[in-house]
Design an enzyme around this catalytic site. Structure first.
Site, PDB file in Angstrom:
ATOM      1  N   ARG A  46      -2.692  17.921  24.764  1.00 39.35           N
ATOM      2  CA  ARG A  46      -4.142  18.074  24.725  1.00 39.35           C
ATOM      3  C   ARG A  46      -4.586  18.768  23.437  1.00 39.35           C
ATOM      4  O   ARG A  46      -5.742  18.696  23.050  1.00 39.35           O
ATOM      5  CB  ARG A  46      -4.639  18.837  25.964  1.00 39.35           C
ATOM      6  CG  ARG A  46      -6.150  18.980  26.050  1.00 39.35           C
ATOM      7  CD  ARG A  46      -6.626  19.285  27.470  1.00 39.35           C
ATOM      8  NE  ARG A  46      -5.863  20.329  28.109  1.00 39.35           N
ATOM      9  CZ  ARG A  46      -6.087  21.637  27.964  1.00 39.35           C
ATOM     10  NH1 ARG A  46      -7.068  22.055  27.184  1.00 39.35           N
ATOM     11  NH2 ARG A  46      -5.338  22.514  28.604  1.00 39.35           N
ATOM     12  N   LYS A 193     -16.976   1.272  17.100  1.00 34.52           N
ATOM     13  CA  LYS A 193     -17.757   0.270  16.380  1.00 34.52           C
ATOM     14  C   LYS A 193     -17.009  -0.226  15.140  1.00 34.52           C
ATOM     15  O   LYS A 193     -15.942  -0.819  15.254  1.00 34.52           O
ATOM     16  CB  LYS A 193     -19.133   0.831  16.050  1.00 34.52           C
ATOM     17  CG  LYS A 193     -19.852   1.506  17.234  1.00 34.52           C
ATOM     18  CD  LYS A 193     -20.017   0.594  18.425  1.00 34.52           C
ATOM     19  CE  LYS A 193     -20.995   1.124  19.470  1.00 34.52           C
ATOM     20  NZ  LYS A 193     -20.647   2.412  20.075  1.00 34.52           N
TER      21      LYS A 193
END
Length: 357
Positions: A46, A193
């Site tokens: 993490r 994107k």
């Protein structure tokens, strides 16, 4: 490797590579692990992951800063907003990505912060609104209206007023502008994107040149758990290798389509900032005509995302979270890398049929 003398097109290909030792792989591997053996630089996945680091090195080289990968664009946006002190004020463009504005409104309702809106393309008005602001959010071009901001002037004014600045660079990509070099404090991207470019993953990224801000963003990512999967990071880096050639083709297509649409009888207005692969049109005939275009296209995909190799369009006001100042008949176009003549024939036919409907 020193990437400073390299062009952006070369940095995309060269950055984020493994060390050059005999027998080494030329590309990074995917590190699937939740924890690491005690005694090394990292104890738990993490906190860090070698696959993230390869992606972060590449986007950091493009944006001239230090990058952090997040689970999504919204994860990156939330981390940047958390830089605002409790009860602080955020200035945001009147037209912005509606995920950003929805999150700001939610936090404002909870008393976490205050929100002010202004037209980012009106430089004097935006600078005036910096008064009593802690963080100025900037998009240029804006989503979905494609307004352009005077970034150097806004960032200079914000710095003089001791206002932190965050720039969402998703539309422009680091190939058209690098906001950190213009004076921004933080850059965010939806890596979903253009960076990844294939509509097959969800990821976000922050970039800053300030070590203290980087540490705060890293702490927020660690404690919120908004971490990217290693497979997503590997795919995003692989997709980013071709960003230059993809974006060059998409931008050329968008420029040609914008010029042709300006003369189309079914188009009331073309919103195109003069570069990039995003544009928007106001369809003559109102909501019904705009929706008819969405239904009539065969090659263009009616979808809500953008930045992929495929061309997509969408009537943005179908989302209730879009501001009322966005025209009901506005279609946002994300131009892909297909042959421009095929894109034009499909769009022209759909627009022409909308007149009859």
């Amino acid at each position: 490797m020193n990437h400073d003398p390299l062009s952006s097109a070369t940095r995309i290909v060269a950055a984020g590579r493994p060390s050059r030792v005999p027998g080494a792989a030329v590309g990074p591997s995917v590190e699937f692990t939740s924890t690491f053996v005690t005694g090394g630089d990292n104890a738990y996945a993490r906190f860090d992951n070698p696959t993230w680091r390869a992606f972060e090195e590449a986007i950091g080289a493009l944006e001239h800063g230090s990058a952090l990968a997040f689970a999504s664009g919204m994860g990156a946006i939330r981390a940047a907003i958390e830089l605002v002190p409790l009860g602080g004020a955020v200035l945001v463009p009147q037209h912005s990505y509606n995920g950003t504005t929805a999150l700001l409104d939610k936090l404002a309702e909870a008393g976490r912060l205050r929100v002010t809106r202004a037209d980012v393309s009106d430089t004097p008005a935006y600078i005036d609104a910096l008064d009593h602001t802690d963080l100025a959010w900037v998009e240029s071009p804006t989503n979905p209206m494609l307004e352009v901001a005077d970034l150097p002037t806004l960032f200079k004014a914000a710095r003089e007023s001791r206002v932190l600045t965050v720039c969402d660079n998703t539309f422009a990509t680091p190939l058209l502008q690098q906001p950190l070099t213009l004076g921004a404090d933080v850059v965010v991207h939806s890596a979903t994107k253009y960076l990844s470019g294939h509509s097959d993953l969800i990821m976000g990224v922050t970039v800053t040149a300030d070590p203290q801000i980087q540490q705060r963003l890293h702490s927020e990512r660690t404690l919120s758990g908004a971490i990217a999967g290693p497979m997503e990071a590997w795919l995003a880096l692989r997709g980013m290798r071709t960003l230059h050639v993809r974006f060059e083709r998409a931008c050329a297509n968008a420029a040609e389509l914008a010029a042709r649409l300006a003369d189309h009888p079914q188009v009331e207005a073309v919103r195109y900032p003069g570069s990039g692969a995003m544009l928007a049109i106001d369809v003559r005939g109102g909501v019904g005509a705009a929706e008819a275009v969405e239904q009539a296209v065969q090659l263009w995909l009616p979808a809500t995302s953008l930045g992929g190799v495929e061309s997509m369009l969408e009537r943005r006001r179908r989302h209730t979270s879009e501001p009322m100042t966005v025209p009901e008949n506005l279609l946002r176009l994300s131009v892909g890398i297909e042959d421009v003549e095929d894109l034009w024939r499909d769009l022209d036919a759909a627009l022409s049929s909308s007149r009859a409907s």
